[in-house]
Design a protein around this motif. Structure first.
Motif, PDB file in Angstrom:
ATOM      1  N   TYR A 368     -32.215 -19.454 -14.534  1.00 29.10           N
ATOM      2  CA  TYR A 368     -31.808 -19.559 -15.929  1.00 29.10           C
ATOM      3  C   TYR A 368     -30.322 -19.878 -16.062  1.00 29.10           C
ATOM      4  O   TYR A 368     -29.875 -20.447 -17.058  1.00 29.10           O
ATOM      5  CB  TYR A 368     -32.162 -18.277 -16.694  1.00 29.10           C
ATOM      6  N   GLN A 369     -29.533 -19.571 -15.009  1.00 31.11           N
ATOM      7  CA  GLN A 369     -28.092 -19.849 -15.059  1.00 31.11           C
ATOM      8  C   GLN A 369     -27.790 -21.347 -15.032  1.00 31.11           C
ATOM      9  O   GLN A 369     -26.660 -21.750 -15.307  1.00 31.11           O
ATOM     10  CB  GLN A 369     -27.372 -19.164 -13.902  1.00 31.11           C
ATOM     11  N   ASP A 370     -28.776 -22.188 -14.676  1.00 29.19           N
ATOM     12  CA  ASP A 370     -28.539 -23.637 -14.634  1.00 29.19           C
ATOM     13  C   ASP A 370     -28.139 -24.202 -15.993  1.00 29.19           C
ATOM     14  O   ASP A 370     -27.603 -25.313 -16.073  1.00 29.19           O
ATOM     15  CB  ASP A 370     -29.795 -24.369 -14.144  1.00 29.19           C
ATOM     16  N   GLN A 371     -28.409 -23.477 -17.090  1.00 29.39           N
ATOM     17  CA  GLN A 371     -28.072 -23.957 -18.428  1.00 29.39           C
ATOM     18  C   GLN A 371     -26.743 -23.407 -18.935  1.00 29.39           C
ATOM     19  O   GLN A 371     -26.354 -23.691 -20.067  1.00 29.39           O
ATOM     20  CB  GLN A 371     -29.169 -23.544 -19.406  1.00 29.39           C
ATOM     21  N   MET A 372     -26.044 -22.633 -18.130  1.00 29.01           N
ATOM     22  CA  MET A 372     -24.823 -21.966 -18.569  1.00 29.01           C
ATOM     23  C   MET A 372     -23.608 -22.742 -18.069  1.00 29.01           C
ATOM     24  O   MET A 372     -23.491 -23.040 -16.880  1.00 29.01           O
ATOM     25  CB  MET A 372     -24.801 -20.532 -18.050  1.00 29.01           C
ATOM     26  N   TRP A 373     -22.692 -23.043 -18.998  1.00 28.14           N
ATOM     27  CA  TRP A 373     -21.533 -23.893 -18.705  1.00 28.14           C
ATOM     28  C   TRP A 373     -20.243 -23.240 -19.195  1.00 28.14           C
ATOM     29  O   TRP A 373     -20.228 -22.639 -20.273  1.00 28.14           O
ATOM     30  CB  TRP A 373     -21.680 -25.257 -19.388  1.00 28.14           C
ATOM     31  N   ARG A 374     -19.204 -23.400 -18.415  1.00 27.57           N
ATOM     32  CA  ARG A 374     -17.873 -23.065 -18.905  1.00 27.57           C
ATOM     33  C   ARG A 374     -17.290 -24.347 -19.492  1.00 27.57           C
ATOM     34  O   ARG A 374     -17.028 -25.316 -18.762  1.00 27.57           O
ATOM     35  CB  ARG A 374     -16.996 -22.521 -17.790  1.00 27.57           C
ATOM     36  N   MET A 375     -17.128 -24.376 -20.798  1.00 24.09           N
ATOM     37  CA  MET A 375     -16.578 -25.562 -21.464  1.00 24.09           C
ATOM     38  C   MET A 375     -15.061 -25.417 -21.454  1.00 24.09           C
ATOM     39  O   MET A 375     -14.473 -24.680 -22.244  1.00 24.09           O
ATOM     40  CB  MET A 375     -17.116 -25.689 -22.895  1.00 24.09           C
ATOM     41  N   VAL A 376     -14.421 -26.122 -20.527  1.00 28.75           N
ATOM     42  CA  VAL A 376     -12.996 -25.970 -20.264  1.00 28.75           C
ATOM     43  C   VAL A 376     -12.241 -27.186 -20.771  1.00 28.75           C
ATOM     44  O   VAL A 376     -12.836 -28.202 -21.159  1.00 28.75           O
ATOM     45  CB  VAL A 376     -12.739 -25.766 -18.760  1.00 28.75           C
ATOM     46  N   ALA A 377     -10.920 -27.095 -20.767  1.00 32.02           N
ATOM     47  CA  ALA A 377     -10.096 -28.243 -21.148  1.00 32.02           C
ATOM     48  C   ALA A 377     -10.421 -29.420 -20.234  1.00 32.02           C
ATOM     49  O   ALA A 377     -10.641 -29.254 -19.026  1.00 32.02           O
ATOM     50  CB  ALA A 377      -8.625 -27.882 -21.056  1.00 32.02           C
ATOM     51  N   GLY A 378     -10.478 -30.601 -20.816  1.00 31.72           N
ATOM     52  CA  GLY A 378     -10.846 -31.785 -20.055  1.00 31.72           C
ATOM     53  C   GLY A 378     -10.005 -31.963 -18.808  1.00 31.72           C
ATOM     54  O   GLY A 378      -8.772 -31.817 -18.847  1.00 31.72           O
ATOM     55  N   ALA A 383      -7.132 -32.586 -24.307  1.00 33.75           N
ATOM     56  CA  ALA A 383      -7.693 -32.684 -25.651  1.00 33.75           C
ATOM     57  C   ALA A 383      -9.210 -32.834 -25.613  1.00 33.75           C
ATOM     58  O   ALA A 383      -9.881 -32.671 -26.636  1.00 33.75           O
ATOM     59  CB  ALA A 383      -7.078 -33.857 -26.408  1.00 33.75           C
ATOM     60  N   GLY A 384      -9.759 -33.146 -24.439  1.00 38.09           N
ATOM     61  CA  GLY A 384     -11.198 -33.262 -24.269  1.00 38.09           C
ATOM     62  C   GLY A 384     -11.776 -31.999 -23.672  1.00 38.09           C
ATOM     63  O   GLY A 384     -11.126 -30.945 -23.617  1.00 38.09           O
ATOM     64  N   VAL A 385     -13.015 -32.086 -23.214  1.00 39.41           N
ATOM     65  CA  VAL A 385     -13.675 -30.942 -22.597  1.00 39.41           C
ATOM     66  C   VAL A 385     -14.363 -31.393 -21.323  1.00 39.41           C
ATOM     67  O   VAL A 385     -14.740 -32.563 -21.169  1.00 39.41           O
ATOM     68  CB  VAL A 385     -14.714 -30.299 -23.542  1.00 39.41           C
ATOM     69  N   SER A 386     -14.516 -30.462 -20.396  1.00 38.05           N
ATOM     70  CA  SER A 386     -15.324 -30.664 -19.200  1.00 38.05           C
ATOM     71  C   SER A 386     -16.272 -29.489 -19.072  1.00 38.05           C
ATOM     72  O   SER A 386     -16.005 -28.393 -19.580  1.00 38.05           O
ATOM     73  CB  SER A 386     -14.449 -30.780 -17.952  1.00 38.05           C
TER      74      SER A 386
END
Length: 475
Positions: A368-378, A383-386
């Motif tokens: 289930y962890q495959d859907q979990m993301w750390r949305m960090v600074a690009g 100004a974007g995201v990674s």
């Protein structure tokens, strides 16, 4: 509370006739202390948010945790788990785990949580007790105890619900039991420390499971599962007294199987919701109906696009909370440091990685962890995201030949650019989000055949293509 499912998928119910009746307990000492009602404190502010209590399970039970979990929501539909979706407290007595936690605001404005004394899925284990916690504002829990509800042997005490019986000046605790058949028992209390003798509350001539009760004006509503056909129903009574209910709705079901009915009145008073829990963690976790009038008994199915339960949540209960209570809970327990991305046009699917490929799959799945993301600074532009994988740290979603992969960050400028996206208003719904490629700015993250890629999209793109590129950032 689920019934036992054997290896062939057959559901079994404890229907053994016992050599005693409920009347045999009439002289047993379960007497509540006092009958006077506690005066309800006038709350300083109206309810503007919601809290949910639940436990967690996932298909292969790697996400199973039988402690008390909390989530909050501003709209009552989309939920934010607290404490990183870890339990805030776990029982230390009895089975040392809980299921089916029910949260209720008492007459004095504080809260009580009651829960099934069972950890795991061995439903042959029985307990005469419920777990109980007190709380002022759900930012802490005190007074942990187990409350003995009966003295039967080999009888379960499952899925409690609580309501205020104004005529009695007491709280009713109703729960599933299997004495002569599967039915609901009730004990009355003023303090959740001592209770009256149990008596039959609802036994309609067929086995039932998972009561939920809500008092609205002069009517008491009871929603339940009919074990004979697997559907949820609503019953009502003008008094709320035991054995006074008449079923008034048609059967309700979503998914392959349903249970755990939970009735919620919206904070604005404009409508009602009815939650239903899936029968098994391998199915979708929670389903939802709505109605403008609970007395009418007509319910409409809500699109899963409109609501997002907490990750891996099971058998939740919901209570309205004030703004200060919401803020106290968030301050105390914290919100997740990860996100999930929900597909707009396939709302049962979430962005995940599988064999290093980015795709959308129906939830739940394992890991289930495959859907979990750390949305960090690009990585290429702050100004974007990674999107960094939670269960594979250092690996990011990136495009390669326009296909989305999960690769380890090699710190090259090409990788950083490929792994950077700019979040925009959703192409199909401005309340959702779309993600434009950093180094191919005419292309957006989208799914095609459930596989992720980046494609050119704009105002002239089809509605279907715009839907493919629209996601809800949730947790």
């Amino acid at each position: 509370m689920r019934l036992h499912v054997d290896k062939k998928g057959h559901t079994t119910m404890a229907l053994t006739r016992r050599q005693f009746t409920l009347g045999a307990l009439a002289s047993t000492a379960f007497t509540a202390t006092g009958l006077a009602a506690s005066p309800r404190s006038a709350l300083a502010a109206p309810n503007t948010a919601y809290a949910m209590t639940y436990f967690t399970e996932s298909p292969d039970f790697t996400g199973a945790d039988y402690g008390l979990h909390l989530a909050v929501s501003r709209d009552g539909l989309n939920w934010t788990p607290l404490n990183q979706n870890n339990p805030v407290v776990t029982p230390t007595a009895g089975e040392r785990g809980l299921r089916d936690p029910f949260v209720f605001r008492k007459q004095d404005g504080t809260f009580v949580v009651v829960a099934t004394d069972l950890s795991g899925t061995d439903f042959s284990r029985t307990s005469q007790y419920l777990h109980v916690y007190d709380s002022t504002n759900l930012s802490s829990f005190t007074g942990y105890r187990r409350l003995r509800m009966h003295t039967y042997g080999d009888v379960h005490t499952w899925a409690p619900t609580v309501f205020w019986d104004a005529a009695r000046g007491q709280y009713g605790i109703v729960y599933s039991a299997n004495t002569t058949t599967d039915l609901f028992l009730v004990n009355y209390t003023t303090d959740f420390r001592t209770v009256s003798s149990p008596q039959t509350y609802f036994s309609p001539g067929f086995p039932v499971l998972d009561a939920d009760i809500h008092v609205d004006g002069g009517t008491t509503y009871l929603y339940y599962k009919n074990l004979s056909n697997g559907n949820l129903y609503g019953a009502r009574s003008s008094t709320g007294a035991p054995n006074s209910f008449s079923t008034y709705t048609a059967g309700l079901r979503q998914g392959n199987a349903i249970e755990g009915a939970h009735l919620v009145r919206r904070n604005d008073g404009g409508a009602w919701w009815l939650w239903g829990d899936s029968f098994s963690p391998v199915n979708n976790d929670m389903y939802l109906w709505s109605t403008g009038s609970v007395s009418g008994g007509s319910w409409s199915v809500l699109n899963q696009r409109d609501y997002t339960p907490p990750l891996n949540s099971k058998h939740g209960s919901v209570v309205g909370i004030t703004d200060s209570e919401h803020n106290a809970m968030v301050s105390r327990w914290g919100t997740p440091n990860w996100v999930r991305l929900k597909s707009s046009n396939f709302p049962d699917r979430f962005v995940r990685h599988a064999s290093n490929i980015g795709r959308i799959d129906p939830y739940p799945f394992e890991p289930y962890q495959d859907q979990m993301w750390r949305m960090v600074a690009g990585l290429a532009d702050s100004a974007g995201v990674s999107f960094e994988s939670v269960n594979l740290p250092g690996f990011y979603l990136r495009h390669a030949d326009y296909a989305i992969r999960l690769d380890r960050n090699d710190s090259s400028s090409t990788f950083r650019a490929d792994a950077t996206f700019h979040r925009t208003a959703g192409l199909a719904d401005s309340a959702w989000s779309s993600f434009r490629s950093h180094n191919f700015p005419d292309r957006y993250l989208r799914h095609s055949g459930y596989v992720l890629r980046i494609d050119p999209l704009g105002a002239s793109s089809s509605a279907a293509d715009r839907q493919d590129a629209t996601f809800r950032v949730t947790s």
